[in-house]
Design an enzyme around this catalytic site. Structure first.
Site, PDB file in Angstrom:
ATOM      1  N   ARG A  40       0.955  -5.923 -24.529  1.00 36.99           N
ATOM      2  CA  ARG A  40       0.396  -4.560 -24.424  1.00 36.99           C
ATOM      3  C   ARG A  40      -0.178  -4.078 -25.754  1.00 36.99           C
ATOM      4  NH1 ARG A  40       4.754  -1.804 -20.297  1.00 36.99           N
ATOM      5  NH2 ARG A  40       3.648  -2.471 -18.440  1.00 36.99           N
ATOM      6  N   LYS A 211       8.269  -4.034   1.632  1.00 40.86           N
ATOM      7  CA  LYS A 211       8.574  -2.835   2.422  1.00 40.86           C
ATOM      8  C   LYS A 211       7.336  -2.072   2.872  1.00 40.86           C
ATOM      9  CE  LYS A 211      12.557  -0.552   1.288  1.00 40.86           C
ATOM     10  NZ  LYS A 211      13.245   0.339   0.324  1.00 40.86           N
ATOM     11  N   GLY A 364       2.806  -5.958  -9.872  1.00 40.21           N
ATOM     12  CA  GLY A 364       3.498  -7.002 -10.618  1.00 40.21           C
ATOM     13  C   GLY A 364       3.538  -8.349  -9.925  1.00 40.21           C
ATOM     14  N   GLY A 387       2.846   1.401 -10.898  1.00 37.84           N
ATOM     15  CA  GLY A 387       2.879   2.649 -10.137  1.00 37.84           C
ATOM     16  C   GLY A 387       1.533   3.354 -10.145  1.00 37.84           C
TER      17      GLY A 387
HETATM   18  P1  AMP Z   1       6.855  -5.453  -3.179  1.00 42.13           P
HETATM   19  O1  AMP Z   1       7.680  -5.084  -4.384  1.00 42.13           O
HETATM   20  O2  AMP Z   1       6.971  -4.501  -2.040  1.00 42.13           O
HETATM   21  O3  AMP Z   1       5.436  -5.818  -3.532  1.00 42.13           O
HETATM   22  O4  AMP Z   1       7.528  -6.760  -2.610  1.00 42.13           O
HETATM   23  C1  AMP Z   1       7.541  -7.947  -3.333  1.00 42.13           C
HETATM   24  C2  AMP Z   1       8.662  -8.790  -2.816  1.00 42.13           C
HETATM   25  O5  AMP Z   1       8.481  -8.983  -1.435  1.00 42.13           O
HETATM   26  C3  AMP Z   1       8.686 -10.167  -3.439  1.00 42.13           C
HETATM   27  O6  AMP Z   1       9.829 -10.282  -4.218  1.00 42.13           O
HETATM   28  C4  AMP Z   1       8.709 -11.100  -2.232  1.00 42.13           C
HETATM   29  O7  AMP Z   1       9.661 -12.123  -2.364  1.00 42.13           O
HETATM   30  C5  AMP Z   1       9.113 -10.189  -1.111  1.00 42.13           C
HETATM   31  N1  AMP Z   1       8.648 -10.681   0.198  1.00 42.13           N
HETATM   32  C6  AMP Z   1       7.400 -10.978   0.567  1.00 42.13           C
HETATM   33  N2  AMP Z   1       7.378 -11.462   1.831  1.00 42.13           N
HETATM   34  C7  AMP Z   1       8.648 -11.454   2.272  1.00 42.13           C
HETATM   35  C8  AMP Z   1       9.268 -11.846   3.489  1.00 42.13           C
HETATM   36  N3  AMP Z   1       8.558 -12.329   4.488  1.00 42.13           N
HETATM   37  N4  AMP Z   1      10.596 -11.694   3.584  1.00 42.13           N
HETATM   38  C9  AMP Z   1      11.310 -11.206   2.542  1.00 42.13           C
HETATM   39  N5  AMP Z   1      10.788 -10.821   1.385  1.00 42.13           N
HETATM   40  C10 AMP Z   1       9.467 -10.947   1.236  1.00 42.13           C
END
Ligand code: AMP
Length: 408
Positions: A40, A211, A364, A387
């Site tokens: 950074r 999520k 990330g 964010g």
């Molecule tokens: P996010 O922080 O919402 O972008 O989610 C990222 C995380 O989602 C990563 O650590 C992935 O391992 C997880 N992820 C992606 N696809 C799946 C899945 N099908 N089942 C469980 N975790 C997942």
């Protein structure tokens, strides 16, 4: 209207307040705290050097970590950052161990053209006399006014905090004649803002991750702006469930099913969901797996996009002129479930080269994926603000950007 940038400012002999993002990881080495990753700081050098070359007097500041008690201040001083900056710039950097007061004011008064100082962690103002008052984080108007009084002009180059109104961004801007974007901020506005406001079409958005609840607003906003929105990763299973498909033990948010159903109905073929999945009997790289095409059987969970989904996503991306990608298509941290995510990274490189497409990665995990592939430098833009980039894509007004002056 376009935003003012550092190149629009008259800098010679001016005291230039510069909000940078020096929120860097630290470590202890031989009993001393040092910067363990200076990415950074390196990223901010072009703006800082530009200001110095133009004869400005740079007054730098940043937050570093979170300060909730006097104790937190011990390990989160800007001093090691000042040292690393001096090494990288190849010139002395005065470190002022204060965020206000005579020592700081004297140091500012003593600055000459082309010289740099950095003052202490702006979040030290969040705790005063042991009390958590959040003067910086809650944008205490007196603090913004005070910091503004130290300079003639303000350059904000900290995109990572642009989604929050803090004293060190919006507070200063409200009290100074001119606020301009630094080069890093300018690039984020150009790419993320450009994609959301004025994309070259077809514009394809790819949203993945764990999520639905975290990214539902982004999906809703991008469905309004993009020509296609691919939804993959764990969150796609809530959409599958809304479509009446069996999802076994896959990630699932029951309270989002109704919303997923509504989006599916409203979006029609604009919304692209996976058509198959790599299903596993446990959340582990060595799980027993099969390709699930018609729902997922009991005892299994979907952990990656299947081969037909990858082909479908590629076909949707084939003629794209603008692509925004946030979130992995599967559990890419485990090599056996990284194929879908890596395939998207590869396809983005292809459309950048072959279509001359503008390709933007935010967040990330997708950034980690393109770095793992070693292709980050072959895409148009990798956003630095987690964010902040999400809120930009949600279509929200970012206070740190709103506070930058418009060009006349
Ligand atoms: P996010 O922080 O919402 O972008 O989610 C990222 C995380 O989602 C990563 O650590 C992935 O391992 C997880 N992820 C992606 N696809 C799946 C899945 N099908 N089942 C469980 N975790 C997942």
């Amino acid at each position: 209207m376009a935003k003012l940038t550092v190149e629009d400012l008259e800098l010679k002999g001016k005291k230039v307040l510069m909000r940078v993002d020096f929120n860097v990881p630290l470590k202890e080495e031989n009993g001393e705290v040092v910067v363990s990753n200076d990415n950074r700081i390196v990223a901010a050098l072009p703006t800082i050097k530009y200001v110095l070359e133009q004869g400005g007097r740079a007054i730098l500041f940043s937050h570093l970590g979170r300060i909730k008690s006097e104790d937190d201040k011990k390990g989160l001083s800007m001093k090691p950052v000042a040292q690393r900056l001096a090494d990288l710039l190849g010139q002395p950097v005065t470190f002022v161990p204060a965020t206000e007061g005579k020592e700081l004011e004297d140091a500012v008064a003593a600055l000459e053209d082309g010289q740099v100082l950095i003052f202490e962690n702006t979040r030290f103002e969040d705790v005063v006399n042991g009390e958590e008052v959040k003067r910086e984080s809650k944008n205490d108007p007196e603090l913004g006014k005070y910091w503004a009084s130290l300079g003639d002009v303000f350059v904000n180059d900290a995109f990572g905090t642009a989604h929050r109104a803090h004293a060190s961004n919006a507070g200063i801007a409200a009290n100074i004649a001119q606020t301009a974007a630094g080069f890093l901020m300018e690039k984020e506005i150009k790419f993320l803002g450009g994609a959301v406001e004025n994309p070259e079409r077809p514009f394809v958005a790819i949203i993945g991750g764990a999520k639905v609840s975290d990214k539902i607003t982004i999906i809703e906003n991008l469905l309004k702006k993009a020509d296609k929105v691919i939804v993959g990763g764990g969150m796609a299973f809530t959409f599958d469930a809304a479509n009446g498909k069996a999802i076994g033990n896959s990630l699932f948010e029951e309270d989002k099913v109704a919303l997923a159903k509504q989006l599916i109905e409203e979006a029609g073929d604009k919304l692209v969901l996976p058509v198959d999945a790599v299903a596993a009997d446990k959340f582990a790289n060595d799980a027993d797996t099969y390709i699930a095409e018609d729902g997922i059987k009991d005892g299994y969970m979907g952990l990656d996009a299947g081969p037909k989904s990858i082909e479908l996503f590629k076909s949707v991306l084939a003629d794209a002129k603008t692509v925004v990608w946030n979130g992995p298509m599967g559990v890419f941290e485990m090599p056996n479930f990284a194929k879908g995510t890596l395939a998207i990274g590869e396809e983005l490189v292809k459309v950048t080269k072959e279509n001359g497409a503008t390709t933007i990665v935010g967040g990330g995990d997708s950034t980690a994926a393109v770095q793992q592939l070693g292709v980050a430098d072959q895409l148009s833009h990798i956003s630095t603000g987690g964010g902040a980039s999400l809120e930009y894509l949600e279509g929200k007004t970012l206070p740190g950007i709103a506070a930058i002056s418009e060009k006349d």
